[in-house]
Design an enzyme around this catalytic site. Structure first.
Site, PDB file in Angstrom:
ATOM      1  N   SER A   9      11.079  60.436  10.932  1.00  0.00           N
ATOM      2  CA  SER A   9      12.077  59.609  11.625  1.00  0.00           C
ATOM      3  C   SER A   9      12.282  59.998  13.084  1.00  0.00           C
ATOM      4  O   SER A   9      12.071  61.143  13.483  1.00  0.00           O
ATOM      5  CB  SER A   9      13.411  59.698  10.901  1.00  0.00           C
ATOM      6  OG  SER A   9      13.332  58.910   9.742  1.00  0.00           O
TER       7      SER A   9
ATOM      8  N   ASP B 122      14.311  55.376   6.074  1.00  0.00           N
ATOM      9  CA  ASP B 122      15.170  55.332   7.276  1.00  0.00           C
ATOM     10  C   ASP B 122      14.812  54.283   8.342  1.00  0.00           C
ATOM     11  O   ASP B 122      13.642  54.153   8.717  1.00  0.00           O
ATOM     12  CB  ASP B 122      15.090  56.665   8.022  1.00  0.00           C
ATOM     13  CG  ASP B 122      15.205  57.872   7.137  1.00  0.00           C
ATOM     14  OD1 ASP B 122      15.426  57.727   5.942  1.00  0.00           O
ATOM     15  OD2 ASP B 122      15.058  58.987   7.674  1.00  0.00           O
TER      16      ASP B 122
END
Ligand code: FRU
Length: 490
Positions: free
Chosen positions: A108, A43
């Protein structure tokens, strides 16, 4: 045993410097897409502008081309096109007085500037602690080296409407307040949990701001809620059980007072296989720009043999066209990569015809078809073709079913499959396809960004030819432009 964050980051940076040569010579190396210097990338994180430069962080495991305890890799750019890799920003693991928070990774999150300092919000993931996921902060005064806050975790437990899957904080400012959405799951529904703060350190839980309507997955990863012109949009990456699925964008009116974002309409952001966990930021030109992970969990990835995995999409600007339709377009700055232009116009295709002028590995192709004056039901392009055509990536326009199809059945190594997006024929009967090809990727924008299809492809480096084709009739090409795109990596 205690670990010091800066020692862990230094260890990772030394390893990266020693190992990156192999990746520089990889035949799968991309020319103009962000990719890791070595090891694994997933990500995009902390996409932000700070002191006039764009910063992009990403989920990173430097030590092998596979997922492992997550670090935050880091790169910066003045133009979102030419990137410079910077030292790893976050590394696991840190022991606090209260025990470990991120021994298994800094998951993330996002970034925001306050009082000239850059704040990173990330999920501390621990396999030794309960609950395993908490929200943490690291700060920097120079945008390069980051210190984890002593007050971590700033959110130390999921609320009762959530569960132990409680991750990916996205923070933004609105009307002098700070807000955060965190992805979670409960009772078979993905959820975005909503928090508010006046100082970025103390957070108040405000409730579930949005949740799955029953068909949008049982876990929401990487939620991103932001104003988009007159409304708000919520982007999320849904999971169905163990399976990650295509990211969705939901539109609606955000009610900050009631802490509710009722869904008005939603669409898929990208119909391809390799697009996940996208994140947006608003830049100083007022643009809402999105970057996604250009890969997917559990894919075939031939680049493993060269010690790296994962890449980012080209940055896309999110807007609405003059008909009010939501569109995603490659950012303007990418035009700076163009050289070696070829143009053809007014050509009628019948059968298969090769066009050496359109050949290439790293190219941008822009084609206008005249649908009204075409009677072929299925026409399109063969890209990255080998001489004998045993290898090719096919883009088909199916005018009967009104679908654009990317067929990877003979695209080379890597994931196969057939990827379809609906398209709406235009009143004037034109169809526009814009394709960004790089060594191991294809991003297709249909009708100026109304639909996008993104895939990784791994053809042989000698497969560079292009055909246009029309089955059972004729297809008219109004014009086709090709530019070669130069490499951004020195
Ligand atoms: C999405 C995701 C996030 C998590 C991260 C871990 O791809 O699963 O939810 O924070 O990857 O690397």
């Amino acid at each position: 045993m205690t670990y010091n964050h800066s020692e862990q980051a230094i260890k990772a940076n030394i390893y990266i410097n020693q190992q990156q040569e192999k990746v520089k010579n990889s035949k799968y190396r991309l020319n103009y897409h962000m990719m890791p210097p070595v090891g694994w990338m997933n990500d995009p994180n902390g996409f932000v502008q700070y002191n006039g430069e764009y910063h992009l962080f990403y989920q990173h495991y430097p030590y092998a081309p596979k997922w492992g305890p997550m670090h935050w890799g880091h790169a910066k750019s003045r133009d979102l096109v030419n990137w410079e890799h910077l030292p790893v920003a976050l590394a696991p693991s840190e022991y606090y007085d209260i025990g470990t928070l991120d021994d298994h990774g800094c998951f993330s999150g996002s970034a925001i500037e306050k009082d000239n300092e850059l704040y990173l919000f990330y999920t501390g993931h621990s396999i030794e602690r309960d609950p395993m996921q908490v929200q943490c902060i690291a700060k920097s005064a120079d945008g390069i080296s980051f210190t984890k806050e002593n007050q971590n975790p700033v959110i130390d437990h999921f609320p009762k409407e959530g569960s132990k899957d409680f991750r990916d904080p996205k923070v933004w400012q609105y009307d002098n307040q700070y807000y955060m959405v965190v992805g979670s799951k409960k009772d078979g529904k993905g959820k975005a949990l909503f928090y508010q703060s006046s100082n970025l350190i103390n957070w108040t839980y405000r409730g579930i701001v949005a949740e799955s309507n029953g068909k949008q997955g049982d876990m929401w990863e990487c939620p991103d809620l932001f104003p988009l012109e007159k409304e708000h949009a919520l982007i999320l990456s849904p999971m169905y059980g163990e399976k990650n699925e295509k990211p969705i964008i939901i539109f609606g009116e955000m009610d900050y007072k009631a802490a509710k974002f009722p869904q008005e309409r939603s669409i898929l952001l990208d119909y391809g296989h390799d697009f996940y966990a996208p994140q947006t930021m608003k830049d100083d030109k007022g643009r809402r720009i999105m970057i996604g992970w250009m890969d997917m969990w559990f894919s075939k990835r031939p680049s493993v043999e060269d010690g790296w995995v994962g890449a980012m999409t080209i940055p896309r600007e999110l807007t609405y066209n003059h008909n009010g339709i939501f569109i995603q377009q490659p950012i303007e700055e990418l035009k700076a990569l163009r050289h070696n232009h070829h143009h053809i116009e007014n050509i009628v295709i019948n059968g298969v015809q090769s066009f050496p002028k359109l050949d290439g590995i790293a190219t941008e192709l822009c084609i206008d078809f005249d649908i009204v004056n075409s009677d072929s039901p299925v026409f399109g392009l063969h890209l990255r073709c080998s001489k004998d055509r045993s290898e090719k990536t096919i883009i088909k326009v199916d005018t009967i079913n009104e679908e654009i199809i990317v067929d990877l059945t003979s695209a080379g190594k890597g994931e196969s499959g057939v990827y379809k997006a609906p398209y709406s024929p235009k009143p004037k009967g034109k169809l526009n396809l814009r394709v960004y090809l790089d060594t191991t990727s294809i991003e297709l924008f249909v009708n100026h960004g109304e639909q996008v299809i993104t895939n990784r492809i791994y053809p042989h480096s000698s497969s560079i030819e292009v055909d246009l084709f029309a089955e059972k009739g004729k297809a008219k090409v109004l014009k086709a432009d090709k530019w070669s795109l130069r490499s951004v990596w020195k």
